[in-house]
Design a protein around this motif. Structure first.
Motif, PDB file in Angstrom:
ATOM      1  N   GLY A  95      -7.792  11.810 -13.821  1.00  0.00           N
ATOM      2  CA  GLY A  95      -7.030  12.625 -12.793  1.00  0.00           C
ATOM      3  C   GLY A  95      -8.304  13.035 -11.539  1.00  0.00           C
ATOM      4  N   ALA A  96      -9.513  11.986 -11.629  1.00  0.00           N
ATOM      5  CA  ALA A  96     -10.278  12.183 -10.791  1.00  0.00           C
ATOM      6  C   ALA A  96      -9.624  11.643  -9.385  1.00  0.00           C
ATOM      7  CB  ALA A  96     -11.579  11.409 -11.087  1.00  0.00           C
ATOM      8  N   TYR A  97     -10.350  12.124  -8.245  1.00  0.00           N
ATOM      9  CA  TYR A  97     -10.084  11.741  -6.994  1.00  0.00           C
ATOM     10  C   TYR A  97     -11.076  10.995  -6.401  1.00  0.00           C
ATOM     11  CZ  TYR A  97      -9.432  11.599  -1.915  1.00  0.00           C
ATOM     12  OH  TYR A  97      -9.148  11.063  -0.634  1.00  0.00           O
ATOM     13  N   LEU A  98     -10.944   9.638  -6.071  1.00  0.00           N
ATOM     14  CA  LEU A  98     -12.125   8.953  -5.748  1.00  0.00           C
ATOM     15  C   LEU A  98     -11.895   8.026  -4.342  1.00  0.00           C
ATOM     16  CD1 LEU A  98     -12.911   6.791  -8.955  1.00  0.00           C
ATOM     17  CD2 LEU A  98     -13.883   8.923  -8.097  1.00  0.00           C
ATOM     18  N   GLY A  99     -11.031   9.092  -3.569  1.00  0.00           N
ATOM     19  CA  GLY A  99     -10.765   8.577  -2.118  1.00  0.00           C
ATOM     20  C   GLY A  99     -11.939   8.503  -1.221  1.00  0.00           C
ATOM     21  N   SER A 100     -12.725   9.414  -1.411  1.00  0.00           N
ATOM     22  CA  SER A 100     -13.910   9.605  -0.547  1.00  0.00           C
ATOM     23  C   SER A 100     -15.018   8.433  -1.024  1.00  0.00           C
ATOM     24  CB  SER A 100     -14.525  10.771  -0.490  1.00  0.00           C
ATOM     25  OG  SER A 100     -14.850  11.145  -1.852  1.00  0.00           O
ATOM     26  N   CYS A 167     -20.686  -6.100 -11.553  1.00  0.00           N
ATOM     27  CA  CYS A 167     -19.611  -5.659 -10.599  1.00  0.00           C
ATOM     28  C   CYS A 167     -19.060  -4.424 -10.801  1.00  0.00           C
ATOM     29  CB  CYS A 167     -18.481  -6.880 -10.393  1.00  0.00           C
ATOM     30  SG  CYS A 167     -19.258  -8.274  -9.922  1.00  0.00           S
ATOM     31  N   HIS A 168     -19.763  -3.400 -11.118  1.00  0.00           N
ATOM     32  CA  HIS A 168     -19.248  -1.871 -11.496  1.00  0.00           C
ATOM     33  C   HIS A 168     -19.309  -1.002 -10.641  1.00  0.00           C
ATOM     34  CE1 HIS A 168     -18.574   1.627 -13.813  1.00  0.00           C
ATOM     35  NE2 HIS A 168     -19.600   2.329 -13.267  1.00  0.00           N
ATOM     36  N   GLY A 169     -17.952  -0.500 -10.379  1.00  0.00           N
ATOM     37  CA  GLY A 169     -17.736   0.672  -9.321  1.00  0.00           C
ATOM     38  C   GLY A 169     -17.616   1.876  -9.892  1.00  0.00           C
ATOM     39  N   ALA A 170     -16.840   2.273 -10.765  1.00  0.00           N
ATOM     40  CA  ALA A 170     -16.591   3.400 -11.278  1.00  0.00           C
ATOM     41  C   ALA A 170     -15.900   3.533 -12.893  1.00  0.00           C
ATOM     42  CB  ALA A 170     -15.926   4.500 -10.295  1.00  0.00           C
ATOM     43  N   LEU A 171     -16.115   4.390 -13.523  1.00  0.00           N
ATOM     44  CA  LEU A 171     -15.545   4.437 -14.740  1.00  0.00           C
ATOM     45  C   LEU A 171     -14.863   5.934 -14.707  1.00  0.00           C
ATOM     46  CD1 LEU A 171     -15.164   2.969 -17.641  1.00  0.00           C
ATOM     47  CD2 LEU A 171     -17.072   4.416 -18.250  1.00  0.00           C
ATOM     48  N   VAL A 172     -13.649   5.609 -15.135  1.00  0.00           N
ATOM     49  CA  VAL A 172     -12.614   6.983 -15.729  1.00  0.00           C
ATOM     50  C   VAL A 172     -12.283   6.969 -17.118  1.00  0.00           C
ATOM     51  CG1 VAL A 172     -10.572   8.197 -14.840  1.00  0.00           C
ATOM     52  CG2 VAL A 172     -12.064   6.645 -13.049  1.00  0.00           C
ATOM     53  N   LEU A 173     -12.624   8.184 -17.410  1.00  0.00           N
ATOM     54  CA  LEU A 173     -12.406   8.343 -18.906  1.00  0.00           C
ATOM     55  C   LEU A 173     -11.190   9.125 -19.274  1.00  0.00           C
ATOM     56  CD1 LEU A 173     -15.941   8.394 -20.245  1.00  0.00           C
ATOM     57  CD2 LEU A 173     -14.421   6.564 -20.530  1.00  0.00           C
ATOM     58  N   GLY A 174     -10.184   8.641 -20.088  1.00  0.00           N
ATOM     59  CA  GLY A 174      -9.200   9.693 -20.600  1.00  0.00           C
ATOM     60  C   GLY A 174      -9.761  10.685 -21.729  1.00  0.00           C
ATOM     61  N   GLY A 248      -5.863   4.780  -1.289  1.00  0.00           N
ATOM     62  CA  GLY A 248      -4.717   5.687  -1.480  1.00  0.00           C
ATOM     63  C   GLY A 248      -3.755   5.422  -2.598  1.00  0.00           C
ATOM     64  N   GLU A 249      -3.930   4.284  -3.314  1.00  0.00           N
ATOM     65  CA  GLU A 249      -3.223   4.110  -4.353  1.00  0.00           C
ATOM     66  C   GLU A 249      -3.676   4.997  -5.569  1.00  0.00           C
ATOM     67  OE1 GLU A 249      -0.955   0.226  -4.278  1.00  0.00           O
ATOM     68  OE2 GLU A 249      -2.877  -0.237  -4.620  1.00  0.00           O
ATOM     69  N   ALA A 250      -2.616   5.515  -6.343  1.00  0.00           N
ATOM     70  CA  ALA A 250      -3.054   6.038  -7.615  1.00  0.00           C
ATOM     71  C   ALA A 250      -2.681   5.084  -8.987  1.00  0.00           C
ATOM     72  CB  ALA A 250      -2.128   7.347  -8.060  1.00  0.00           C
ATOM     73  N   ILE A 251      -3.693   5.110  -9.921  1.00  0.00           N
ATOM     74  CA  ILE A 251      -3.728   4.198 -10.998  1.00  0.00           C
ATOM     75  C   ILE A 251      -3.453   4.953 -12.138  1.00  0.00           C
ATOM     76  CG2 ILE A 251      -4.837   2.422 -12.172  1.00  0.00           C
ATOM     77  CD1 ILE A 251      -6.680   2.270  -9.468  1.00  0.00           C
ATOM     78  N   VAL A 262      -5.878   8.428 -15.443  1.00  0.00           N
ATOM     79  CA  VAL A 262      -5.198   8.373 -14.253  1.00  0.00           C
ATOM     80  C   VAL A 262      -6.454   8.697 -13.287  1.00  0.00           C
ATOM     81  CG1 VAL A 262      -3.462   9.335 -12.582  1.00  0.00           C
ATOM     82  CG2 VAL A 262      -3.043   9.171 -14.894  1.00  0.00           C
ATOM     83  N   VAL A 263      -6.263   7.886 -12.050  1.00  0.00           N
ATOM     84  CA  VAL A 263      -7.246   8.126 -11.075  1.00  0.00           C
ATOM     85  C   VAL A 263      -6.497   7.905  -9.698  1.00  0.00           C
ATOM     86  CG1 VAL A 263      -8.146   5.760 -11.229  1.00  0.00           C
ATOM     87  CG2 VAL A 263      -9.553   7.532 -10.118  1.00  0.00           C
ATOM     88  N   GLN A 264      -6.827   8.441  -8.785  1.00  0.00           N
ATOM     89  CA  GLN A 264      -6.488   8.521  -7.298  1.00  0.00           C
ATOM     90  C   GLN A 264      -7.584   7.898  -6.337  1.00  0.00           C
ATOM     91  OE1 GLN A 264      -3.461   9.601  -5.756  1.00  0.00           O
ATOM     92  NE2 GLN A 264      -4.200   8.438  -4.174  1.00  0.00           N
ATOM     93  N   LEU A 265      -7.258   6.660  -5.719  1.00  0.00           N
ATOM     94  CA  LEU A 265      -8.399   6.006  -4.986  1.00  0.00           C
ATOM     95  C   LEU A 265      -7.963   6.485  -3.421  1.00  0.00           C
ATOM     96  CD1 LEU A 265      -8.322   2.321  -6.270  1.00  0.00           C
ATOM     97  CD2 LEU A 265      -9.742   4.340  -6.988  1.00  0.00           C
TER      98      LEU A 265
END
Length: 265
Positions: A95-100, A167-174, A248-251, A262-265
């Motif tokens: 559920g993280a927001y990574l838009g910034s 090539c790592h950017g971020a990791l989102v864990l459920g 802006g896309e949600a994944i 789920v993550v919001q870019l």
């Protein structure tokens, strides 16, 4: 990206200073900028890449222990695996927001993360085999955002991509759930990125079983970074290849019977 075709050798002599590249990559990450790969050595050895990873880990505070977050994986059981520690500040809950976040790329990989239940030192890791899965207490769906600190992005030399934490950017864990062996050949995974067509895969993990990589990863981590602590997390390779998202896309990634993230870019 989870593994690279280049074969490295740890005993290759080198005058390369890993700390300088580690500092440059760290600064580029913080600034959301990119380095020119042409300005850096093109043929780093595995020892050079390892040195960059160690220097990066020291910069985020892991000086006498193995980092708590890792990525590991490879294209198949007969090919070399690749491993990289991950900065804790880039790990987020579902559920993280990574838009910034200033990503230069927004690649998406759908994965299973495994959590280690107890401390593992180098002596214990040396003897692990198929029994390594017994060290896992929990699993979770994970999303890796693939990114690059190189202007050339995925066209940069293999060794420089490896040095860039694969090539790592971020990791989102459920959410975590108790680990138990599954029929991974029947495992279904679905990925929804914004309004793009849904991607569905079944039994598509390159190693057939995410836990297969545990012995080699644990030997690498304990040999070069120190004891792997209880609670350490390793994400184990993409089930969907490398997909592409935009700002802006949600994944949403769902693994039947395991959960979702789920993550919001």
């Amino acid at each position: 990206m989870k593994a690279f075709s280049a074969m490295f050798h740890f005993d290759t002599p080198s005058t390369f200073e890993p700390g300088l590249l580690a500092q440059a990559l760290q600064q580029a990450t913080a600034a959301g900028s990119a380095l020119d790969a042409a300005a850096w050595p093109q043929g780093l050895s595995a020892g050079d890449v390892l040195g960059v990873h160690q220097a990066r880990a020291h910069r985020w505070g892991d000086t006498d222990r193995a980092p708590l977050y890792w990525k590991s994986g490879g294209p198949g059981r007969s090919q070399p695996l690749a491993h990289a520690p991950l900065p804790p500040q880039g790990v987020h809950g579902a559920g993280a927001y990574l838009g910034s976040t200033a990503f230069l790329m927004r690649g998406v990989e759908a994965e299973i993360a495994l959590r280690i239940a107890c401390d593992v030192d180098a002596a214990a890791a040396a003897h692990l085999d198929e029994d390594a899965a017994a060290l896992v207490d929990a699993m979770a769906v994970s999303i890796e955002i693939v990114d690059s600190r190189w202007q050339q992005q995925l066209q940069a030399p293999e060794a420089l991509k490896a040095a860039d934490l694969l090539c790592h950017g971020a990791l989102v864990l459920g959410g975590w759930q108790p680990y138990h062996p599954r029929n991974w050949a029947e495992q279904r995974c679905s990925v929804q990125i914004g309004n793009q067509p849904q991607v569905v895969r079944q039994g598509s993990h390159s190693l057939q079983d995410p836990a297969w990589l545990l012995p080699e990863w644990l030997r690498h981590a304990t040999r070069h970074f120190g004891t792997v602590q209880a609670g350490t997390v390793v994400t184990t390779g993409s089930w969907c290849g490398l997909l592409q998202a935009t700002k802006g896309e949600a994944i949403r990634v769902h693994f039947d019977g395991v959960g979702e993230a789920v993550v919001q870019l």
